[in-house]
Design an enzyme around this catalytic site. Sequence first.
Site, mmCIF file in Angstrom:
data_model
loop_
_atom_site.group_PDB
_atom_site.id
_atom_site.type_symbol
_atom_site.label_atom_id
_atom_site.label_comp_id
_atom_site.label_asym_id
_atom_site.label_seq_id
_atom_site.Cartn_x
_atom_site.Cartn_y
_atom_site.Cartn_z
ATOM 1 N N ARG A 20 -0.028 -33.229 22.451
ATOM 2 C CA ARG A 20 1.027 -33.205 23.446
ATOM 3 C C ARG A 20 2.379 -32.899 22.580
ATOM 4 O O ARG A 20 3.410 -33.151 23.329
ATOM 5 C CB ARG A 20 0.965 -34.534 23.908
ATOM 6 C CG ARG A 20 -0.190 -34.761 24.680
ATOM 7 C CD ARG A 20 -0.029 -35.887 25.621
ATOM 8 N NE ARG A 20 -1.461 -36.316 26.378
ATOM 9 C CZ ARG A 20 -2.335 -37.020 25.772
ATOM 10 N NH1 ARG A 20 -2.437 -37.251 24.609
ATOM 11 N NH2 ARG A 20 -3.492 -37.000 26.803
ATOM 12 N N ASP A 44 -3.274 -35.502 12.802
ATOM 13 C CA ASP A 44 -4.595 -34.490 13.415
ATOM 14 C C ASP A 44 -3.979 -33.356 14.311
ATOM 15 O O ASP A 44 -3.308 -33.597 15.385
ATOM 16 C CB ASP A 44 -5.459 -35.418 14.059
ATOM 17 C CG ASP A 44 -6.544 -34.622 14.823
ATOM 18 O OD1 ASP A 44 -7.400 -34.006 14.144
ATOM 19 O OD2 ASP A 44 -6.569 -34.514 16.218
ATOM 20 N N TYR A 49 -4.816 -26.695 20.603
ATOM 21 C CA TYR A 49 -3.718 -27.210 20.834
ATOM 22 C C TYR A 49 -2.642 -26.442 21.431
ATOM 23 O O TYR A 49 -1.913 -25.962 20.523
ATOM 24 C CB TYR A 49 -3.474 -28.384 20.408
ATOM 25 C CG TYR A 49 -4.508 -29.579 20.070
ATOM 26 C CD1 TYR A 49 -5.568 -29.637 20.809
ATOM 27 C CD2 TYR A 49 -4.260 -30.480 19.118
ATOM 28 C CE1 TYR A 49 -6.663 -30.651 20.638
ATOM 29 C CE2 TYR A 49 -5.300 -31.460 18.958
ATOM 30 C CZ TYR A 49 -6.350 -31.534 19.705
ATOM 31 O OH TYR A 49 -7.357 -32.275 19.276
ATOM 32 N N HIS A 115 -14.411 -28.160 15.434
ATOM 33 C CA HIS A 115 -14.056 -28.871 16.832
ATOM 34 C C HIS A 115 -15.326 -28.441 17.916
ATOM 35 O O HIS A 115 -15.534 -27.629 18.465
ATOM 36 C CB HIS A 115 -12.928 -28.255 17.286
ATOM 37 C CG HIS A 115 -12.264 -29.012 18.183
ATOM 38 N ND1 HIS A 115 -11.043 -28.538 18.517
ATOM 39 C CD2 HIS A 115 -12.569 -30.040 18.840
ATOM 40 C CE1 HIS A 115 -10.415 -29.500 19.459
ATOM 41 N NE2 HIS A 115 -11.427 -30.403 19.499
ATOM 42 N N SER A 145 -16.527 -32.892 14.791
ATOM 43 C CA SER A 145 -15.944 -33.174 15.958
ATOM 44 C C SER A 145 -17.039 -33.397 16.854
ATOM 45 O O SER A 145 -17.649 -32.317 17.212
ATOM 46 C CB SER A 145 -14.911 -32.861 16.280
ATOM 47 O OG SER A 145 -14.213 -33.549 17.335
ATOM 48 N N ASN A 146 -17.193 -34.754 17.729
ATOM 49 C CA ASN A 146 -18.183 -34.650 18.757
ATOM 50 C C ASN A 146 -19.632 -34.141 18.403
ATOM 51 O O ASN A 146 -20.230 -33.440 19.294
ATOM 52 C CB ASN A 146 -17.417 -33.729 19.787
ATOM 53 C CG ASN A 146 -16.263 -34.267 20.328
ATOM 54 O OD1 ASN A 146 -16.057 -35.421 20.844
ATOM 55 N ND2 ASN A 146 -15.197 -33.348 20.040
ATOM 56 N N GLN A 167 -15.004 -36.942 14.676
ATOM 57 C CA GLN A 167 -14.142 -37.302 16.000
ATOM 58 C C GLN A 167 -15.144 -37.477 17.100
ATOM 59 O O GLN A 167 -15.747 -36.678 17.671
ATOM 60 C CB GLN A 167 -13.046 -36.242 16.216
ATOM 61 C CG GLN A 167 -11.835 -36.444 15.273
ATOM 62 C CD GLN A 167 -10.654 -35.821 16.018
ATOM 63 O OE1 GLN A 167 -10.544 -35.394 16.903
ATOM 64 N NE2 GLN A 167 -9.530 -35.599 15.204
ATOM 65 N N SER A 213 -8.630 -40.274 22.443
ATOM 66 C CA SER A 213 -8.678 -40.678 23.742
ATOM 67 C C SER A 213 -8.756 -42.197 23.969
ATOM 68 O O SER A 213 -9.670 -42.748 24.900
ATOM 69 C CB SER A 213 -9.202 -40.077 24.850
ATOM 70 O OG SER A 213 -8.472 -38.594 24.781
ATOM 71 N N GLY A 268 -2.676 -40.151 20.886
ATOM 72 C CA GLY A 268 -2.068 -39.026 21.402
ATOM 73 C C GLY A 268 -0.759 -38.937 21.873
ATOM 74 O O GLY A 268 0.009 -37.996 22.172
#
Length: 303
Positions: A20, A44, A49, A115, A145-146, A167, A213, A268
């Site tokens: 953000r 990060d 983004y 990602h 990630s994930n 992540q 998050s 974030g």
Amino acid sequence: MKKIQIGDMLASQIVLGVMRINEAGKNPVEALETAYAGGINFFDNADIYGRGECETIFGNALKESSIRRDDIYIQTKVGIVPGVAFDFSKKHIIEAVEGSMKRLDVDFLDSLLLHRPDTLMEPEEVAEAFTELETSGKVRHFGVSNQNGGQIELLKTAVKQPLLMNQLQFGVMHTGMVDAGLHVNMADAGSVSHDNGLLEYSRLNKMTIQAWSPFQYGYFDGPFVGNEKFPELNAKLQELADKYGVTPTGIAIAWISRHPAAIQTVIGTITPSRIKEVCDASDVILTREEWYSLYMAAGNILP
């Protein structure tokens, strides 16, 4: 602030995520300096983004700040392609990393994560990309990630570099990894293991979970802290915040940090006051009773 050993990196337990950082009216330099002053030395990014804008803003803000590049760790993620989906090909990984380095204006990345999973992934291609990036000095550490344990093990059939980080969404309102472990040998909803023991897999393989998050509930439905939909949870957060002299947000972070898996939490926010309240609570260590009381206040049950 507590530090976590990740490879040869002594990284802060709190990570500042910059998704953000391109929000209007924000001061990215102040945000970075507030984080660093509070003990955060891990930042990060991701090429997705702001379609790369966030990396550019971060790189410019770092140059304008008083922070030395060598005193922090910079991480980015690649593999999500707008209009395509996911791409873990050697060509894309290398080109994406070079693009990120240019936008960040850095000579190397401390860590690179893939990602989200690419089901068309060929481990040998990823291995070639990682080796080229490591040999050239462009990337020092690697992770994902994930991804679940099976996907990671598949990567490891070809990738020679240690996969140090994963992540994953985790927090007091996203407790699936914990639920399955607590409800072993049960037939209730909590016993369903969606990720095949990913929390335990991470600990066994010395992979650092980076919780993203941490203040959200549902599928990006909004923050739970201060939300009237969760009166019992917020009452307990406030009770503990009063006890430890911090904010409810700080207690939500302390809940994650208390787990012995040594989880990093990715925040974030780019608002300095919010960054500071998280940093101020980074040394709070909840008791077992307090940890479980928050778990149950969030609507979870124990067998």
